[in-house]
Motif scaffolding. Structure first.
Motif, PDB file in Angstrom:
ATOM      1  N   ARG A 330      37.649  54.027  -3.462  1.00 52.70           N
ATOM      2  CA  ARG A 330      38.843  54.861  -3.246  1.00 52.70           C
ATOM      3  C   ARG A 330      38.622  56.346  -3.120  1.00 52.70           C
ATOM      4  O   ARG A 330      38.965  56.934  -2.237  1.00 52.70           O
ATOM      5  N   LYS A 331      37.988  56.720  -4.454  1.00 51.47           N
ATOM      6  CA  LYS A 331      37.648  58.152  -4.383  1.00 51.47           C
ATOM      7  C   LYS A 331      36.940  58.803  -3.299  1.00 51.47           C
ATOM      8  O   LYS A 331      36.992  59.746  -2.762  1.00 51.47           O
ATOM      9  N   GLN A 332      35.745  57.814  -3.146  1.00 50.95           N
ATOM     10  CA  GLN A 332      34.822  58.195  -2.037  1.00 50.95           C
ATOM     11  C   GLN A 332      35.359  58.403  -0.998  1.00 50.95           C
ATOM     12  O   GLN A 332      35.464  59.155  -0.182  1.00 50.95           O
ATOM     13  N   VAL A 333      36.290  57.367  -0.241  1.00 55.49           N
ATOM     14  CA  VAL A 333      37.336  57.508   0.897  1.00 55.49           C
ATOM     15  C   VAL A 333      38.071  58.707   0.922  1.00 55.49           C
ATOM     16  O   VAL A 333      38.263  59.322   1.795  1.00 55.49           O
ATOM     17  N   GLU A 334      38.675  59.041  -0.370  1.00 55.51           N
ATOM     18  CA  GLU A 334      39.627  60.148  -0.150  1.00 55.51           C
ATOM     19  C   GLU A 334      38.737  61.365  -0.145  1.00 55.51           C
ATOM     20  O   GLU A 334      39.140  62.393   0.378  1.00 55.51           O
ATOM     21  N   ARG A 335      37.689  61.540  -0.780  1.00 50.82           N
ATOM     22  CA  ARG A 335      36.783  62.684  -0.895  1.00 50.82           C
ATOM     23  C   ARG A 335      36.127  62.751   0.862  1.00 50.82           C
ATOM     24  O   ARG A 335      36.068  63.790   1.365  1.00 50.82           O
ATOM     25  N   GLN A 336      35.913  61.546   1.190  1.00 52.92           N
ATOM     26  CA  GLN A 336      35.587  61.690   3.014  1.00 52.92           C
ATOM     27  C   GLN A 336      36.747  62.231   3.663  1.00 52.92           C
ATOM     28  O   GLN A 336      36.381  63.087   4.349  1.00 52.92           O
ATOM     29  N   VAL A 337      37.906  61.475   3.358  1.00 55.76           N
ATOM     30  CA  VAL A 337      38.975  62.165   4.124  1.00 55.76           C
ATOM     31  C   VAL A 337      39.300  63.555   3.903  1.00 55.76           C
ATOM     32  O   VAL A 337      39.631  64.316   4.860  1.00 55.76           O
ATOM     33  N   GLU A 338      39.099  64.149   2.642  1.00 51.21           N
ATOM     34  CA  GLU A 338      39.131  65.506   2.138  1.00 51.21           C
ATOM     35  C   GLU A 338      38.265  66.197   2.883  1.00 51.21           C
ATOM     36  O   GLU A 338      38.557  67.398   3.506  1.00 51.21           O
ATOM     37  N   PHE A 339      36.917  65.753   2.900  1.00 50.92           N
ATOM     38  CA  PHE A 339      35.811  66.395   3.743  1.00 50.92           C
ATOM     39  C   PHE A 339      36.099  66.582   4.933  1.00 50.92           C
ATOM     40  O   PHE A 339      36.039  67.633   5.658  1.00 50.92           O
ATOM     41  N   LEU A 340      36.852  65.481   5.767  1.00 48.55           N
ATOM     42  CA  LEU A 340      37.107  65.654   7.110  1.00 48.55           C
ATOM     43  C   LEU A 340      38.273  66.452   7.539  1.00 48.55           C
ATOM     44  O   LEU A 340      38.282  67.048   8.504  1.00 48.55           O
ATOM     45  N   ALA A 341      39.258  66.540   6.365  1.00 49.51           N
ATOM     46  CA  ALA A 341      40.128  67.481   6.699  1.00 49.51           C
ATOM     47  C   ALA A 341      39.910  68.933   6.599  1.00 49.51           C
ATOM     48  O   ALA A 341      40.704  69.607   6.986  1.00 49.51           O
ATOM     49  N   TYR A 342      38.772  69.204   5.595  1.00 45.44           N
ATOM     50  CA  TYR A 342      38.732  70.405   5.327  1.00 45.44           C
ATOM     51  C   TYR A 342      37.040  71.076   5.717  1.00 45.44           C
ATOM     52  O   TYR A 342      36.889  72.189   5.383  1.00 45.44           O
ATOM     53  N   ARG A 343      36.424  70.150   5.907  1.00 44.46           N
ATOM     54  CA  ARG A 343      35.141  70.404   6.425  1.00 44.46           C
ATOM     55  C   ARG A 343      34.806  70.297   7.776  1.00 44.46           C
ATOM     56  O   ARG A 343      35.264  69.500   8.462  1.00 44.46           O
TER      57      ARG A 343
END
Ligand SMILES: Nc1nc2c(ncn2[C@@H]2O[C@H](COP(=O)(O)O[C@H]3[C@@H](O)[C@H](n4cnc5c(=O)[nH]c(N)nc54)O[C@@H]3COP(=O)(O)O)[C@@H](O)[C@H]2O)c(=O)[nH]1
Length: 779
Positions: A330-343
């Motif tokens: 889940r955290k990986q997905v969240e990090r991915q989502v965060e990455f996509l949201a902010y990177r």
């Protein structure tokens, strides 16, 4: 309890039995004593009065013993029997108490027994129920003592019976009391037993429930999919379920009694773990925390855990419980989502959203410390050309390399972000003054200029940069972005590979740009656009052989606006596509109208913008316009700039080829100012070169320009291309052009651009009297 009660009853019965025997013994002893003294008294009385009838003496003796009555009790009696075993007297008398019957001495067996006893001196006999009949001593319903004694010196006998009812009176009382006590005890013990049984039963139930609960808990803990483990207050493991083994990789045996293995746990995690432990053993429950931990393999993973203190019976905290689950996925997905949201996905740089956040932080710091913040808007020069010609993969690799170079050269506190395409934003924070910005700009330029090698292509890249400053140029991100964009625009305008700081003049121009853009949206639909026409002359004959359609905007407030002012705005906004379409249709229609009005066939030249090729479908529009108006394709000439041909993309190549196949002529506008590549002239079968007016208008006075113009004309002749010179403002220039062998000319000296009707009149005039070129040559 039952055994005890039985024992108690047995003991009580024994004690009562013993008591009864004691009473019987006492009664017997007493009866013997009384009987002895009775017999003595009677013997004495017989001796005293030998003269008297013995039976009279004995009767009197027995009847005058009133105290005997008390001794005999309510049911006993005393009697004297003669030698023939007949009762001669009895106390109390039989008539007074007929119930106190004497035993029947007629029974020979009993009599023999009694005789034996009498011959032995005295006799007493207890009469237990079992012997009653055999002895024939039935003296009523009661058990009795029967004692018999011979009166000395006679064969008379004194008989004494005592009823058990009387002499066991006290014993009965004791027995009843004992029985009552035993009964009471039994009742009490029964109640106690019931209560104990009940308590025992509930305790047993509680114990069973406890055992069940314990078993259930153990099953749940052991089969739970969540890692469940407990530690003491120091952090030593006290329980460790299979899911914890699976999660961390350490077996129960490896961790029990030990501190959670921290090999090679980073210090920060140890500190964090300790901080959590201290909070929980202080009594706090931590319901849901997410932390990173290490497996036995050293691999890091994400853990979601709840921690609660464990208390003893007295409430003292003895340790704590952790329930944990692996949430890495889940955290990986969240990090991915965060990455996509902010990177930015391509370069990994912060995107605009994250940049804005960092910008806000930089502003806050700048406010506190009276510093400045710079926003740099950076655009790569000619990136589109590289992208189009070398492909998107190379373009992407280039963008990544640019991102790397920009990032490497920046301070920690600065932020670089990709906005999309080839645009980057840089926030320089904590600036003490604007003088700190120039070195950064130079560094960026220097880093980007280092050659790059992609797929065997050596590329060198430059950028244009616009700079806006907080607080000088604005206080918020959007304002500064707009101003940095304006400055960037100016940097590009100034020839690229430049940096420009925003100034207010730029702002005025930017505002103008915006105003024009907004106005242009309406211009087309409101019919505010019009075409003016400038004639093109044959330098040999002086006849008008062509015309260039030049766009004008009749602004309701500002009057006629030059395309030099609004075409760049139209190109920026993409409005040039519909406007350009309108120009093509209008020019074709006008050419046909003039033909129908009797004007000679003129070649109609129309300017095309690079944007029309990129975003529009020029070839279709041209074909449609020719079809709709009926204009012969060879009477239409499209003026392309070198930049259009240099784009070299499939789309442009195809578009130009299709236009050429329609039979339309092609000329290269502003020739000499760009790359002047001979390759594209051949590739596109260009018909004419239009020599840029910057070389033409002082041709007569500038030998360099003269040399350039002459070279272009000669080269075009060599390639079989026609030449036209634009910007002819005087006769001298015209004369030189003729001498150089230029084919055509256009300029204010010959005629200015005119509205359609005036142009028609001008053509008619020159049709009647062509321009005297010979006269010009004589100048
Ligand atoms: N994409 C399109 N571009 C267009 C269109 N119409 C015009 N343009 C381009 O706008 C630029 C400015 O055009 P304009 O203000 O019309 O200027 C033209 C002439 O008026 C001017 N000219 C002609 N003779 C002289 C002269 O003797 N001296 C002098 N100073 N200027 C002169 O030159 C312009 C013509 O330029 P060119 O197209 O290169 O022949 C200009 O770049 C136009 O191309 C349009 O519809 N679409």
């Amino acid at each position: 309890m039952v055994t005890f009660n039985l024992l108690l009853v047995a003991l009580t019965v024994c004690a009562l039995q013993a008591g009864r025997m004691r009473f019987e013994h006492s009664a017997t002893v007493a009866a013997q004593t009384v009987l002895g003294s009775l017999a003595q008294n009677m013997a004495h009385a017989l001796n005293q009065e030998p003269s008297l009838e013995p039976e009279r003496v004995l009767t009197r003796q027995l009847q005058h013993l009133p105290e005997l009555q008390d001794f005999l009790g309510g049911r006993g009696y005393a009697a004297v029997v003669d030698p023939q075993w007949r009762q001669i007297v009895r106390q109390p008398s039989l008539s007074a108490h007929p119930d106190r019957t004497a035993p029947s001495f007629e029974n020979p067996e009993l009599r023999a027994l009694l005789m034996d006893a009498v011959s032995g001196g005295h006799f007493f006999q207890r009469s237990p129920a079992s012997h009653r009949w055999s002895l024939g001593m039935h003296i009523g319903a009661d058990e009795s003592l029967l004692l018999l004694r011979r009166i000395e010196g006679t064969d008379y006998r004194v008989l004494l019976t005592l009823s058990a009812w009387d002499y066991l009176h006290d014993w009965r009382h004791e027995r009843n009391q004992a029985a009552a006590l035993v009964l009471l005890f039994q009742v009490v013990s029964l109640i106690v037993s019931v209560l104990i049984h009940r308590a025992w039963r509930s305790q047993a139930t509680a114990l069973r429930a406890l055992r069940f609960e314990k078993g259930l808990n153990q099953t749940i803990v052991r089969s739970a999919p969540l890692a469940i483990y407990t530690r003491d207050t120091e952090g030593r493991v006290t329980a460790w379920n299979p899911a914890a083994e699976k999660l961390f990789g350490w077996t129960e045996a490896e961790v029990l009694g030990r501190f959670l293995p921290s090999v090679p746990l980073a210090t920060e995690y140890q500190d964090e773990d300790k901080a959590l432990r201290l909070r929980v053993i202080a009594g706090e429950s931590i319901p849901d925390i997410e932390v990173q931990r290490q497996k036995v393999t050293g691999e890091m993973f994400d853990l979601s855990a709840s921690l609660s203190p464990l208390r003893d019976d007295d409430g003292t905290i003895s340790g704590f419980l952790t329930i944990a689950a692996d949430v890495t996925a889940r955290k990986q997905v969240e990090r991915q989502v965060e990455f996509l949201a902010y990177r930015d996905v391509l370069t990994g740089l912060p995107n605009r959203s994250l940049l804005q956040d960092r910008f806000a932080q930089a502003i806050a710091r700048a406010e506190r410390h009276h510093r400045k913040v710079a926003l740099l808007f950076l655009d790569l020069d000619h990136f589109k050309t590289i992208n189009d010609s070398l492909g998107h993969a190379t373009g992407d690799a280039l963008l990544k390399e640019v991102a790397r170079r920009l990032s490497d050269g920046m301070r920690e506190s600065d932020t670089i972000s990709r906005q999309g395409g080839d645009e980057f934003l840089v926030v320089l924070s904590d600036l003490e003054g604007t003088e700190m910005i120039t070195p950064v700009l130079l560094k960026i330029r220097e880093r980007l200029q280092q050659p790059l090698l992609f797929d065997g292509h050596e590329l060198s890249i430059s950028s244009s940069i616009g700079v806006a400053l907080y607080p000088d140029d604005g206080l918020d991100f959007e304002t500064l972005l707009k101003k940095a964009d304006t400055a960037l625009y100016r940097a590009k305008d100034a020839g690229r590979n430049q940096a420009r700081f925003f100034d207010e003049q730029m702002n005025t121009e930017a505002v103008d740009h915006l105003r024009l853009k907004n106005g242009l949206h309406r211009a087309l639909s409101r019919g505010e656009l019009e075409l003016h026409y400038q004639p093109q002359f044959d330098l040999r004959t002086g006849a008008v052989i062509g015309v260039e359609a030049l766009l004008r905007w009749r602004h309701p407030e500002e009057g006629l606006i030059s395309p030099a002012r609004f075409v760049p705005v139209a190109e920026d906004s993409g409005l040039i596509v519909p406007i350009g379409e309108w120009v093509i249709r209008q020019a074709c229609a006008q050419a046909m109208a003039w033909r129908q009005a009797g004007l000679p066939p003129l070649l109609m030249a129309v300017n095309l913008s690079a944007v029309q090729f990129r975003r529009g479908d020029v070839q279709t529009i041209v074909a449609q316009a020719l079809r709709d108006t009926g204009l012969a394709p060879e009477l239409l000439e499209l003026e392309l700039t070198e930049s259009i041909l240099l784009q070299n993309t499939e789309r442009v190549l195809e578009g130009v080829d299709q236009i050429k196949q329609l039979g339309v002529k092609l000329s290269i506008d502003d020739f000499g100012t760009g790359y002047s590549s001979l390759a594209y002239l051949k590739r596109f079968a260009v018909d004419k070169l239009k020599i840029d007016q910057s070389f033409v208008h002082d041709l007569a006075r500038d030998s360099d320009n003269a040399a350039i113009v002459r070279a272009i004309i000669q080269m075009a002749a060599g390639l079989g291309l026609r030449t036209i010179a634009e910007g002819v403002e005087d006769a001298e220039v015209l004369a030189v052009l003729r001498r150089f062998g230029c084919d055509e000319a256009q300029g204010y000296f010959l005629a200015r651009p005119l509205p359609a009707t005036e142009f028609a009149e001008l053509v008619k005039r020159f049709e009647a009297t062509p321009f005297d070129m010979e006269a010009i040559s004589r100048v």
